[in-house]
Design a protein around this motif. Structure first.
Motif, PDB file in Angstrom:
ATOM      1  N   GLU A   1      -1.804   4.940  -0.945  1.00  0.00           N
ATOM      2  CA  GLU A   1      -3.174   4.730  -0.477  1.00  0.00           C
ATOM      3  C   GLU A   1      -3.418   5.576   0.775  1.00  0.00           C
ATOM      4  O   GLU A   1      -2.635   5.573   1.715  1.00  0.00           O
ATOM      5  N   GLY A   2      -4.502   6.319   0.759  1.00  0.00           N
ATOM      6  CA  GLY A   2      -4.836   7.206   1.863  1.00  0.00           C
ATOM      7  C   GLY A   2      -4.273   8.605   1.692  1.00  0.00           C
ATOM      8  O   GLY A   2      -4.684   9.523   2.392  1.00  0.00           O
ATOM      9  N   ASP A   3      -3.328   8.765   0.779  1.00  0.00           N
ATOM     10  CA  ASP A   3      -2.743  10.085   0.526  1.00  0.00           C
ATOM     11  C   ASP A   3      -3.131  10.637  -0.845  1.00  0.00           C
ATOM     12  O   ASP A   3      -3.440  11.811  -0.978  1.00  0.00           O
ATOM     13  N   PHE A   4      -3.079   9.778  -1.862  1.00  0.00           N
ATOM     14  CA  PHE A   4      -3.348  10.194  -3.243  1.00  0.00           C
ATOM     15  C   PHE A   4      -4.118   9.091  -3.973  1.00  0.00           C
ATOM     16  O   PHE A   4      -4.030   7.927  -3.610  1.00  0.00           O
ATOM     17  N   ALA A   5      -4.820   9.466  -5.025  1.00  0.00           N
ATOM     18  CA  ALA A   5      -5.583   8.496  -5.812  1.00  0.00           C
ATOM     19  C   ALA A   5      -4.669   7.575  -6.615  1.00  0.00           C
ATOM     20  O   ALA A   5      -4.991   6.408  -6.834  1.00  0.00           O
ATOM     21  N   ASP A   6      -3.524   8.102  -7.046  1.00  0.00           N
ATOM     22  CA  ASP A   6      -2.570   7.331  -7.853  1.00  0.00           C
ATOM     23  C   ASP A   6      -1.195   7.376  -7.195  1.00  0.00           C
ATOM     24  O   ASP A   6      -0.841   8.379  -6.562  1.00  0.00           O
ATOM     25  N   PRO A   7      -0.402   6.333  -7.373  1.00  0.00           N
ATOM     26  CA  PRO A   7       0.964   6.365  -6.849  1.00  0.00           C
ATOM     27  C   PRO A   7       1.735   7.547  -7.445  1.00  0.00           C
ATOM     28  O   PRO A   7       1.811   7.702  -8.664  1.00  0.00           O
ATOM     29  N   GLN A   8       2.286   8.363  -6.593  1.00  0.00           N
ATOM     30  CA  GLN A   8       2.951   9.576  -7.048  1.00  0.00           C
ATOM     31  C   GLN A   8       4.225   9.300  -7.836  1.00  0.00           C
ATOM     32  O   GLN A   8       4.532  10.016  -8.783  1.00  0.00           O
ATOM     33  N   CYS A   9       4.945   8.250  -7.473  1.00  0.00           N
ATOM     34  CA  CYS A   9       6.171   7.931  -8.212  1.00  0.00           C
ATOM     35  C   CYS A   9       5.857   7.627  -9.673  1.00  0.00           C
ATOM     36  O   CYS A   9       6.538   8.095 -10.583  1.00  0.00           O
ATOM     37  N   ALA A  10       4.805   6.865  -9.901  1.00  0.00           N
ATOM     38  CA  ALA A  10       4.429   6.500 -11.275  1.00  0.00           C
ATOM     39  C   ALA A  10       3.846   7.689 -12.028  1.00  0.00           C
ATOM     40  O   ALA A  10       4.011   7.800 -13.236  1.00  0.00           O
TER      41      ALA A  10
END
Length: 92
Positions: free
Chosen positions: A42-51
């Protein structure tokens, strides 16, 4: 708010360099997410990058325990059809 990596993780290392909060840690038998560090991107990307990079269906869960890449989401094969196909292959 935190994600969780479960035992189906194969330690492929795809997620580790993508985590902006450095919440993913190398552990055995599979990687783990440090709860206090995880921001779910949250605050960095729209979706969790790991997932978004994880090649294993169901290996990363959200705070409610729901898989972010549920079975069938990566292969396009519904779980019931996959189970039937696997049973047929094993019967051969």
């Amino acid at each position: 708010m935190s994600l969780q990596i479960i035992e189906s993780c194969t330690n492929c290392w795809a997620c580790l360099p993508l985590c902006p909060s450095e919440a993913i840690v190398e552990a055995k038998p599979h990687f783990l997410i440090e709860t206090k560090k995880c921001t779910e991107c949250e605050g960095d990307f729209a979706d969790p990058q790991c997932a978004s990079i994880c090649p294993i269906e169901g290996a990363i869960l959200d705070a409610l325990g729901v898989a972010l890449n549920p079975p069938g989401s990566l292969t396009g094969i519904p779980p019931e059809k996959m189970a039937a196909a696997m049973a047929e292959m094993q019967a051969r």
